[in-house]
Design a protein around this motif. Sequence first.
Motif, PDB file in Angstrom:
ATOM      1  N   GLY A 132      -3.218 -42.048 -28.880  1.00  0.00           N
ATOM      2  CA  GLY A 132      -4.368 -42.706 -29.694  1.00  0.00           C
ATOM      3  C   GLY A 132      -5.179 -43.226 -28.552  1.00  0.00           C
ATOM      4  N   GLY A 133      -4.550 -43.657 -27.579  1.00  0.00           N
ATOM      5  CA  GLY A 133      -5.246 -44.249 -26.274  1.00  0.00           C
ATOM      6  C   GLY A 133      -5.659 -43.460 -25.050  1.00  0.00           C
ATOM      7  N   LEU A 134      -5.642 -42.110 -25.363  1.00  0.00           N
ATOM      8  CA  LEU A 134      -5.922 -41.531 -24.270  1.00  0.00           C
ATOM      9  C   LEU A 134      -7.409 -41.515 -23.961  1.00  0.00           C
ATOM     10  CD1 LEU A 134      -4.631 -37.854 -24.590  1.00  0.00           C
ATOM     11  CD2 LEU A 134      -4.450 -39.215 -22.604  1.00  0.00           C
TER      12      LEU A 134
ATOM     13  N   GLN B  52      -8.987 -31.820 -20.046  1.00  0.00           N
ATOM     14  CA  GLN B  52      -8.755 -32.857 -21.222  1.00  0.00           C
ATOM     15  C   GLN B  52      -9.973 -32.223 -22.211  1.00  0.00           C
ATOM     16  OE1 GLN B  52      -6.808 -36.171 -22.030  1.00  0.00           O
ATOM     17  NE2 GLN B  52      -7.591 -34.801 -23.746  1.00  0.00           N
ATOM     18  N   ALA B  53     -10.946 -31.932 -21.726  1.00  0.00           N
ATOM     19  CA  ALA B  53     -11.878 -31.391 -22.586  1.00  0.00           C
ATOM     20  C   ALA B  53     -11.376 -30.109 -23.543  1.00  0.00           C
ATOM     21  CB  ALA B  53     -13.296 -31.115 -22.053  1.00  0.00           C
ATOM     22  N   ALA B  54     -11.141 -29.169 -22.716  1.00  0.00           N
ATOM     23  CA  ALA B  54     -10.369 -28.087 -23.457  1.00  0.00           C
ATOM     24  C   ALA B  54      -9.420 -28.288 -24.435  1.00  0.00           C
ATOM     25  CB  ALA B  54      -9.759 -27.078 -22.324  1.00  0.00           C
ATOM     26  N   LEU B  55      -8.623 -29.098 -24.225  1.00  0.00           N
ATOM     27  CA  LEU B  55      -7.583 -29.751 -25.088  1.00  0.00           C
ATOM     28  C   LEU B  55      -7.934 -30.263 -26.419  1.00  0.00           C
ATOM     29  CD1 LEU B  55      -4.545 -29.763 -25.507  1.00  0.00           C
ATOM     30  CD2 LEU B  55      -4.568 -32.276 -24.653  1.00  0.00           C
ATOM     31  N   TRP B  56      -8.898 -30.980 -26.060  1.00  0.00           N
ATOM     32  CA  TRP B  56      -9.582 -31.726 -27.268  1.00  0.00           C
ATOM     33  C   TRP B  56     -10.495 -30.878 -28.334  1.00  0.00           C
ATOM     34  CZ3 TRP B  56     -10.986 -37.146 -24.520  1.00  0.00           C
ATOM     35  CH2 TRP B  56     -10.048 -38.024 -24.768  1.00  0.00           C
ATOM     36  N   LEU B  57     -11.277 -29.946 -27.386  1.00  0.00           N
ATOM     37  CA  LEU B  57     -11.743 -28.920 -27.953  1.00  0.00           C
ATOM     38  C   LEU B  57     -11.038 -28.051 -29.086  1.00  0.00           C
ATOM     39  CD1 LEU B  57     -14.600 -27.744 -28.420  1.00  0.00           C
ATOM     40  CD2 LEU B  57     -14.384 -26.061 -26.795  1.00  0.00           C
ATOM     41  N   SER B  58      -9.782 -27.518 -28.428  1.00  0.00           N
ATOM     42  CA  SER B  58      -8.800 -26.998 -29.264  1.00  0.00           C
ATOM     43  C   SER B  58      -8.283 -27.445 -30.448  1.00  0.00           C
ATOM     44  CB  SER B  58      -8.036 -26.200 -28.448  1.00  0.00           C
ATOM     45  OG  SER B  58      -7.288 -27.179 -27.808  1.00  0.00           O
ATOM     46  N   THR B  59      -8.220 -28.846 -30.357  1.00  0.00           N
ATOM     47  CA  THR B  59      -7.553 -29.738 -31.261  1.00  0.00           C
ATOM     48  C   THR B  59      -8.623 -30.387 -32.375  1.00  0.00           C
ATOM     49  OG1 THR B  59      -7.171 -31.297 -29.764  1.00  0.00           O
ATOM     50  CG2 THR B  59      -5.579 -30.012 -30.221  1.00  0.00           C
TER      51      THR B  59
ATOM     52  N   ASP C 297     -13.941 -37.702 -29.310  1.00  0.00           N
ATOM     53  CA  ASP C 297     -13.660 -38.164 -28.190  1.00  0.00           C
ATOM     54  C   ASP C 297     -14.168 -37.177 -27.080  1.00  0.00           C
ATOM     55  OD1 ASP C 297     -11.776 -39.972 -29.234  1.00  0.00           O
ATOM     56  OD2 ASP C 297     -10.091 -38.900 -29.481  1.00  0.00           O
ATOM     57  N   LEU C 298     -14.156 -36.143 -27.230  1.00  0.00           N
ATOM     58  CA  LEU C 298     -14.682 -35.083 -26.300  1.00  0.00           C
ATOM     59  C   LEU C 298     -16.323 -35.471 -25.890  1.00  0.00           C
ATOM     60  CD1 LEU C 298     -14.788 -32.704 -24.488  1.00  0.00           C
ATOM     61  CD2 LEU C 298     -15.114 -31.125 -26.373  1.00  0.00           C
ATOM     62  N   THR C 299     -16.982 -35.861 -26.810  1.00  0.00           N
ATOM     63  CA  THR C 299     -18.295 -36.347 -26.563  1.00  0.00           C
ATOM     64  C   THR C 299     -18.568 -37.684 -25.928  1.00  0.00           C
ATOM     65  OG1 THR C 299     -18.827 -35.591 -28.669  1.00  0.00           O
ATOM     66  CG2 THR C 299     -20.596 -36.737 -27.747  1.00  0.00           C
TER      67      THR C 299
END
Lengths: 582, 873
Positions: free
Chosen positions: A76-78, A106-113, A118-120
């Motif tokens: 949760g704390g990333l 990190q953005a790629a990971l968050w986009l795929s999940t 968070d990405l924004t």
Amino acid sequence: MSHQTPLSSSVPQVNCLDLWRAENDRLVRQAKVAQDSDLSLRRQQLAQDSLEGFRGLLHSLLVLETQKQLGPRLEGGLMELWNSVLHVSSLPPELLPALHHLAGLQAALWLSTDRLGDLTLLLQTLNGSQSEASGDLLLLLKTWNPPAKASDDPLTLQDAQGLRDVLLTASAFRQGLQELITGSLPRALSSLYEAASGLCPRPVLVQVYTALGTCLRKMGSPQRALLYLVAALKGESICGPPLLEASRLYRQLGNTVAELESLELLVEALNVIPSSEVPHFLIEVELLLPRPDPASPLHCGTLSQVKYLLASRCLQMGRAEDAVEHYLDLLALLLDGSEPKFSPPTCPPGPCMPEVFLEAAAALIQAGRAQDALTVCEELLSRTSSLLPKMPQPWKDARKGTKESPQCPSWVSATYLLQGQAWVQLGDQKQAISEFSRCLELLFRATPKDKEQGPASNCEQGYTSDVELQQLRAAALISRGLEWGASGQDTKALQDFLLSVQVYPGNGDASFHLLQTLKRLDRRDEATALWQRLEAQTKLPQENATWSLPLYLETCLSWIRPPDREALLEEFGTSLQEPCDL
Amino acid sequence: MAGLAPRVDYLAGFSFPVGGLAAGKPRVLRLGAEILLSTGRELVYVFDSGGRQLTAVYRFPGQVWHLEVLALRRMLFVLCAWSGVYCLSLDQAGRSVSQSERDEEDSEPPAPVIPVDPDACVLPDATLRAFTVLDGALVTLAQGTAQWKLQLFECPGPGQARPLGKTGEVELSASTPPAGGPGKPEAPRFLPVLCCVSPPGCGASHGLQRGPRGFVLEGALFGLLFGMDATLLESPVVLCGLPDGQLCCVILKTLVTCSSAPGDPKALVRTLHHLEEPVIFIGALRTEPLPEDGEDTRCDCLVALGHRGRTLAVKASRDGAGSPVPELREYCLPGPVLCAACGRGGRVYHSTPTSLCLVDLARGSAPWLGEEADVPAAGLGGLPSLLCPANLSICSVVTLTVSPRPPGGGTELLALSARGRLLTCHLEQSPEAPWPSRGTTMDTGRKIKDLLCSISTISERASSLRRAVEQRDQALTRLNEALNVSCALLSRREGPRPISCTTTTAWGRRELRDVLTATCLLESSGGPRLGRGWVLCVQVLPGARAPDPEAAGPAMTYTVPVDQLGPGGRREVTLALGPGEDGVLDLPVTVCCALFCSLQEALGGALAPSGSFGDASRDEDRPDTLPGPGGICLPLSEHTVDLLQGLRFPGLAVPPAQASGPSGPAPDPVDTFLEACCRPAGPEPPRATYLPPSMAAITVSAELLRAAWGGRFSGTSLSCATLQWLLAENASVDAVRARALSSIEGVAPDGTDVRLTVHEVAVADVCPTGPLQAAEIQVQSCSLASVCGVHGAVLRRMQRVVEEQAARGSSPPDLRMQHLHQTQASHEALLREVRMLRDQLCEEDGAGSRAATATERLLRVYRQLRSPGLLLL
């Protein structure tokens, strides 16, 4: 003091970091070689080696060790970690390229999940104050300018700038697809334009064009949609989704020929052996896209699904010959299994296998190939005989002399109905009547929606709906009545027609057949009463409540429809008036 | 039962690890006259059963987890741990081997070990856990991070140069494989099991043929299990038995790989059953006699076995209305099941560490028991309600296969035992006459050989059984002992216990340092014997009271095995309490002694599968069957070691000891020098320079003391007796008694001097009856810490005395209340001043001249507070 690590030892050459870096650079070079070499097992092994190497490198990093300990707390704390890193007042400038690179990953990971919030936030922080207010992901990605890395940095396979471009295209495409599915078409259009304008590999571009075609079709611009679909099909390899979309477009335009042609092309396209998946070395747009679900315009189904679509469309459009050809192809494909890799059949929500058989039989009858239809029906019954209840019939040895009546799946009675119709076409009234009787025997035993027995599947047992059962009963009664009538047994025909009007009052066909029979039997009073009722009904606005019936049943109902209702009513009306005048 | 003994033939022995082969990974297969075998290591052996010799040995780059062979194409498929699936042609390899053997024909040639080329790996994938081969396809099961993934590939050939084309893929969504950490995880304890079944029509004309381990099911059973669509498609179905007990199926023809239409696991995977224990085996067999042709081997019953012996059997039957319904039964067979196989005639063979058993699903019992055994008759064609396993007297078979059609009829099992022995086991068709009554010499020779072979098998089995019985006996004896000891210790609350533990302390010298040691003496004064499995636990806790778990500070626990302690026996344990390297010994500490009996130790291997089956399997089973780390704990004693016991009295020492210095033996001069050098150069502790020695005093009424002593110390003056009583647990008490001292100077563990003085005083003004005889105990030292320590120790003794007196119900003497009030009032005034001074010190933060005066005043007030001393009556 004997625990000193070589990290701080006096020999500067053998620094851990240097070793790590040398290994990293070697692996990057190896991976680049693997990337450029031809597709082969060697390449795959080389790639796997490199991957293993990188994994080993990662494990040797102390950073990862600490991260492992943080464990669930990290999940949760990333974002908080990112915040604390990025808000450090004096970030050493030499760290910035690496930090942006990491942020890209990190953005790629968050986009795929799908963690777009968070990405924004991350991108807002990365971009600093200049675009703090904007929450638009695409805009943020566009304004994000990762600093270039220095020439003496460790080698990388993919730099931050390239990562950003991939992220931009992928998120534009994702966003566009999402908006397309939820129906906000103008926004979808602009997102998809954005995706199409980015640098992306050909397969992705084809998908984007297909989605644009879908979007424009839904927005009512079929010609522009067609342009995109043509562009999507221009490449060297033809792929499915644009063809399926084209068929939808032509169907909307009412161009049956073109619709069926595109479906045929689609079948051909799916027939091509798909080349085995190329392992992705880098983060590419394809990896960041969601897997297409049936709601997605990019879902084009499997060969057998498309083949089925083509066959059923042919049958619906009255092209019985073509339908027969495609149904037989489909059955061969599914049953022969000579090429098992193409034989995934109909997945739900498609029809179940028995229905495919029945539709094939109906198409054969429609095309005047009754004998073949009988063969298909027999094949269906023989293949499933072990699963059907033992009938208390003289030619079958009933092991248990119980009086209970077994339940049969609806398609079993439908098979008898079609067999009867095949005999009708072959001119064997006796056989036909016997099949219809068998069908009716089963149908009057059945109760709708009886799904308690047997393994649950879409069509294992029972009837899908009340209406379907009623329509089947009516169809069988009318069919038998017609045969009685044809063999001159009008009283029996009358009985069946009367019964069919009772079981399904909504079916107008039964009433017309009843009227004709009454007329033939010269029962004028009843005929007149019925005629008056029918006249009144026709004057009312026609309530065309079309239940979605199985295609085979629709086809069968079309065979027993009286040719011209209006003419019949008119003729009867005049015949009624004549004696009065006399 | 003579008919039960099968004819066992010993073919070959293979190397096995210490403790025997573990079940789960070894495999044995028959391919005509050849036997293919892997023992779970890197090697795959090809054994010629006709010539009784190894013809080839293949070495793979990792542990071999699974073998399959395509008989027609003579292709061997091997799953290698953490590596992937390898494919070899047996013919090519065989040719090269026979050529190389031709040179040394006379002697038995050692089979050459052929290293398998990495290029033979047709499917590199480290996550693969199981596979099965159909004629047209390779089905694999891979362990993902969160899910099992079933994949379908086109069937490879040897020398495959390109990656295999994937033709289908689905995730088994409802199950989660055991989570693996990053890096190379440990080898899984249980591998998943795959089994391929086909409907009857799925014949040779189709591409997807049944593979080596495939079964053809009867149409009704197939349709009931897998549905109408699978029946109509005539598609092979793969059954997966997972280590979590789930049994699910995937219809192969429905698998898709198309990236534009991914398969939906919910539609493609169906869970048939949940065994709730790792699935060991899935198979199918024929329970009903075939009506006409004997050639057709359609199975009418599906069987799955779990590790603990839970067995599922499914058959198709018809309900009252004539509709087909599945008949599903669960049985419980003896476990743990190591491996299993299906044979003809409805038989299932399954192996446990103690026996190879046979059950008959057609009749419920072993065929030759059918008439005698009391088995409820099953319904017509239905499954038996109960299964009675028949023992075949072969133990610890780790892998098993039923030969397809042995020459001479009957049944032939091919088995590999935990000791690496490859056996064939013939079961005759008619057990009444297992051996021909008359035979030729050749027959006799063969018979003798067979008999010898079976004797060796039986003796192996007998010895394993005997060992198991012995182990069980021993375990029971030990349990009985443990119970006796517990009863004896727990039931007797009053009076001396049959087993006691006393703790004494003494100063000794160890490694050039003086250390205070505690000696715990375990004594048995009759009563039960302590046997194997008992340990004495000595726990050293900081602080005075032991059973306070909140007490801060680390506790040290020492466990000492008590090996056989009979009546009158003693066992002594000595431990150093300190000071440690840092020279600090914080007293008081509490030494708690307890007896502990570990059940695991006491029961030993008795609960684990016994016999020749080795440690590997025992370890495997321990977590489930043994009580774990539990045991019996019996507290014996609790002893507080305080400063009064830790004091040393160099002045009392006998002359030779005195000669060696004031504080025990002389320290090593080098040590002294080094110590002096290492000591920080800062000022000495302030007490030495300017503070007067601290002093604390307690006054106790003589009445109270005498009551506490009972009859002891009669004829000794009050002050001497008090001192002796205080130092009763000190090693120097004898010297104190001998010299009748009432004042003594000692050394605390930290090296500071402590003076203990006892005066006989008369306390006036307290009792209305007159002055009260009392003993005043003075503690004096220049170290405040030592004063506090000794004072605390004295107080604890007093507290105990007072508590004992209160428990006895004795009342304190009459007191003059006014005097008490006065004392209380003056003390309260002093306390107020203390509080004020403290506040002042806090405000000033300990600096400045005012603070110094405040500190001085504070010390003075404290002294005043203590000056009348504590008076105990």
